[in-house]
Design an enzyme around this catalytic site. Structure first.
Site, PDB file in Angstrom:
ATOM      1  N   GLY A 335       0.613  -1.430   0.158  1.00 27.52           N
ATOM      2  CA  GLY A 335      -0.224   0.386   0.127  1.00 27.52           C
ATOM      3  C   GLY A 335       1.123   1.345   0.300  1.00 27.52           C
ATOM      4  CB  SER A 336       0.337   4.583   1.049  1.00 30.21           C
ATOM      5  OG  SER A 336      -0.843   5.036   0.607  1.00 30.21           O
TER       6      SER A 336
END
Length: 689
Positions: A335-336
């Site tokens: 993810g981020s």
């Protein structure tokens, strides 16, 4: 009269002839005997004497004491102790069942002991010594010794036994030993080291026990024992003492290790319900691994003498998969937490001015498809600093096509993504760092081999085909904290010889310097500091006595295919993964952390608080002296101070592992996300929690 004398003379001649023949025969026999004696005593003396000595002298191996494993503070994680065993050579026993019954009247034998004995019999020849019962106490050994005259075919022997005092704690780090299998034996023969394992029953199977097997095992000793015709020893003629294995000093801190393990075992989403996940903490100054958590864990003591069926099924069939070493063998979309490295790639390739403000209406439109921000948030004009702080998906969506998947692949690989980090553990996976070349090899269908530009959009926010280990994320975070200095992560910091007490460090200098300018590093670091002050991790670091830098992440585990994510309507196994990466203190980092809580939900509310507890523990005033005294590895002066080297510098001799390539059909967990739902970003409810 004349005839009588004639017959008498003839008889005397016959008698003399017989005597001569007898004498010749006897002399011939003696000649043959003398000839054979000459052959045996003179001509063949050397060979026959050696054979006689082999019959008279037995070489008895003496197994060495296996080296201890201790943490950075001297806490024992693995050690060896003396144990007594009862052993039988099945070929020497007429009625095995009757003998076992007789022994059970003197020493306690459980049904499990008998089952294990019979299983070991099937794994060895009839002439091999097989253990009937182990772990005899001193009292039991003394009792059997007093009755040993009743059991001439049973041997009471002493051996070294492995023990793991910490139980489940750090089990995936330490690993375990197990009985030498046929595969192990074949490998030892190929390596030419089988002679050093005479008299040894066990070998390292997992973890440090396996990766440092040669160092831990030591060298086998030998005794020349004179034996009688019955095979009983008479006297020891010569002895070569065994050399014990080295003591391994790990960089792990068991206080920090147990604190994190306790957090996972108590649960985050629901109190009392253990969580699955992984956490790795590294000292970015020297690459030492400070904590290595794989949750849930297992007790390595179960494997020492061969695990029983019931415990094996409990571990192997568990839906929590406690035997999986999650930090190096589990791969996840991150993810981020990938965004800081995408930002550095953009700065390296020069595709965008970091101060340029890009419109963020809440989505990025590419072709006929919209890729939306998490939670539908719209941040307006956004530069790189703000994009990292608020985790603007739109900003990084737009960077993907500009950088290109191949350039992003080559740059990220320098930080340790998509290859083995070099940590001193076996079975490390390389994960998936996508590129055009990777996709050609991963898929058999020519229609699926072509890279679609829109796929780079999902990759740029840590989703899509991306699949990394937590070890890779931790190493990348540590490298970023060290301003691009790549130091191979390692669990064993020193090896100590038990004889000379000489200490040998395992890693002496950094591997290389990543060619990224100090300006680029500083820009990204400043943004990550603001993440903890006013961004997605702000609530977790309120009141901290230090400044830290970090990035939260929430990674989906399945494709929504246009539907809306709602954790309340999904079973727990389909919830998003919660992640965090960060380091502290921000200016002079002493610890870097990467962690995941599988199906935890929110990175900001679940993962970030764990990192806060780790930083608080490690940077507490009571530990400040030890933390500050840690060695710092410096790289040579020939590395560029500024970003003047070529755009791509991939370390040499780090080949990809074909076994870690994606299968022909990727499951949903690895499928590209570019479906317009926008679940590639970070915390969907960061502004309204």
């Amino acid at each position: 009269m004349f005839e009588f004398r004639k017959r008498s003379a003839i008889q005397r001649k016959k008698i003399r002839l017989r005597v001569v023949v007898a004498i010749v025969f006897v002399l011939g026999c003696f000649g043959l005997l003398i000839d054979r004696l000459w052959v045996l005593q003179v001509e063949r003396y050397q060979g026959l004497a050696e054979r006689a000595d082999r019959n008279r002298i037995a070489l008895v191996p003496i197994s060495p004491r296996r080296g201890d494993i201790v943490d950075r503070n001297g806490t024992v994680l693995a050690r060896s102790y003396r144990d007594y065993t009862l052993e039988i050579v099945p070929a020497q026993v007429k009625n095995l069942d009757e003998l076992i019954n007789q022994i059970s009247t003197v020493i306690t034998l459980t049904p499990l002991d008998v089952r294990r004995f019979k299983r070991r019999m099937g794994q060895n020849t009839r002439y091999a010594s097989v253990m009937l019962r182990g772990n005899l106490t001193d009292d039991e050994a003394a009792v059997f010794a007093a009755h040993s005259f009743r059991f001439p075919d049973v041997n009471l022997r002493a051996r070294w036994v492995r023990e793991y005092p910490q139980g489940e704690s750090a089990a995936h780090v330490v690993g375990y030993v197990g009985r030498i299998s046929e595969r192990d034996q074949e490998r030892l023969e190929q390596e030419g080291t089988e002679g050093n394992y005479r008299g040894t029953d066990v070998i390292g199977k997992k973890g440090i026990e396996a990766s440092y097997e040669t160092v831990l095992h030591g060298k086998t000793g030998w005794e020349e024992v004179e034996v009688a015709a019955s095979g009983k020893p008479v006297q020891v003629l010569k002895r070569i003492d065994p050399v014990p294995g080295d003591t391994l000093h790990l960089s792990i801190d068991m206080g920090l290790q147990k604190m994190v393990e306790d957090l996972y075992s108590k649960g985050f989403v629901k109190e009392g319900v253990p969580e699955k996940g992984a956490l790795v903490a590294i000292d970015p100054r020297n690459g030492q691994v400070l904590a290595y958590v794989s949750a849930p864990s297992y007790d390595p003591n179960l494997f020492i003498d061969g695990i029983d069926v019931e415990n094996w099924r409990r571990l192997a069939d568990s839906p929590e998969h406690p035997l999986i070493d999650r930090p190096v063998s589990g791969t996840f979309p991150i993810g981020s937490t990938y965004k800081p490295f995408v930002a550095l790639a953009a700065l390296k390739t020069g595709v965008r001015d970091p101060n340029a403000r890009i419109p963020d209406p809440g989505y990025f439109e590419y072709g006929n498809q919209r890729f939306r921000n998490a939670g539908g948030a719209a941040y307006g004009p956004t530069n790189m600093h703000r994009a990292l702080v608020v985790s603007s998906d739109t900003y990084f969506f737009s960077l993907g096509p500009l950088i290109g998947v191949d350039a992003l692949h080559d740059f990220s690989k320098m930080f340790g993504f998509g290859r083995k980090t070099g940590i001193d553990l076996e079975y490390e996976k390389i994960g998936i760092l996508p590129s055009r070349e990777w996709k050609k090899k991963a898929f058999k269908d020519p229609r699926q081999q072509r890279w679609i530009p829109g796929e780079t959009i999902s990759v740029a926010v840590g989703q899509g085909y991306n699949s990394f280990t937590i070890m890779q994320l931790a190493q990348a975070t540590s490298t970023l904290a060290a301003d691009g200095k790549y130091i191979r992560p390692h669990l064993v910091s020193e090896m100590e010889s038990p004889i000379s007490k000489a200490v040998t460090p395992t890693v002496k200098q950094p591997d290389y310097q990543i060619p990224v300018s100090e300006t680029s590093i500083r820009l990204v670091k400043d943004a990550l500091v603001d993440v903890t002050k006013r961004g997605t991790a702000r609530r977790s670091f309120v009141g901290a006595a230090y400044d830290s830098a970090g990035k939260t992440g929430t990674a989906q585990v399945f494709s929504l295919k246009g539907s809306k994510y709602n954790s309340r309507t999904l079973k727990r196994s389909l919830w998003d993964h919660a992640l965090y990466m960060g380091f502290a203190p921000a200016e002079e980092p002493k610890i870097a952390v990467a962690l995941i809580v599988e199906n935890g939900g929110w990175g900001a509310s679940i993962a970030a608080p764990i990192a806060r507890k780790v930083f608080d523990y490690w940077l507490s005033p009571t530990r400040s002296a030890q933390v500050n005294s840690a060695p710092v590895l410096e790289i040579g002066n020939d590395e560029p101070a500024e970003d003047t080297s070529p755009d791509v510098m991939v370390p040499q001799n780090v080949p990809d592992n074909p076994e870690d390539r994606a299968p022909e059909h990727l499951p949903d967990i690895l499928a590209p996300v570019g479906n317009g739902n926008g679940r590639n970003g970070d915390e969907r409810r960061q502004d309204n929690e």
